[in-house]
Scaffold this motif. Sequence first.
Motif, PDB file in Angstrom:
ATOM      1  N   TYR A   1       0.838  -1.196   0.000  1.00 21.71           N
ATOM      2  CA  TYR A   1       0.000   0.000   0.000  1.00 21.71           C
ATOM      3  C   TYR A   1       0.877   1.251   0.000  1.00 21.71           C
TER       4      TYR A   1
ATOM      5  N   SER B   1      -2.101   0.714  -4.501  1.00 16.96           N
ATOM      6  CA  SER B   1      -1.582  -0.566  -4.042  1.00 16.96           C
ATOM      7  C   SER B   1      -1.103  -1.383  -5.233  1.00 16.96           C
TER       8      SER B   1
ATOM      9  N   GLY C   1      -2.235  -2.885   5.822  1.00 16.14           N
ATOM     10  CA  GLY C   1      -3.285  -2.165   5.124  1.00 16.14           C
ATOM     11  C   GLY C   1      -4.354  -1.522   5.977  1.00 16.14           C
TER      12      GLY C   1
END
Length: 125
Positions: free
Chosen positions: A10, A29, A22
């Motif tokens: 991410y 991402s 996350g």
Amino acid sequence: GNSSSEGTLYSRGGTADFSLIGHIKKKASSKVSIVPGDIVVRNKNLSLPNIVKIDVEGYEYQVIEGFEETLKQQICRAVYLEVHPTLMPKRIKPNNVMDLLKSFGFKFIKLCPRGKTFHAFCYKC
């Protein structure tokens, strides 16, 4: 990481702001391969390091777990890491990271706060 797998990396959009964790809102991402450090050292026939630097935006505990064989070796005398408590999975706390390093033989640990993070200098004798 601590096991071979695929993960999602991410980003909040900055050039140095990436994490495999996350639970913090991110902008972008991408899929990445996760491989334990011990497997990389073994498969690439790398020399054991004297010093290891870890800066993985909240994924510290998993990386250290995946480097157990290497970090336990006497030749590996120091670990320098940046710890990101606010990015860690909720079940992992900074003291878990330090306790894991101590279990690998690192006896002297100096912590230096830096905003929401801290730097840890860990040494063996």
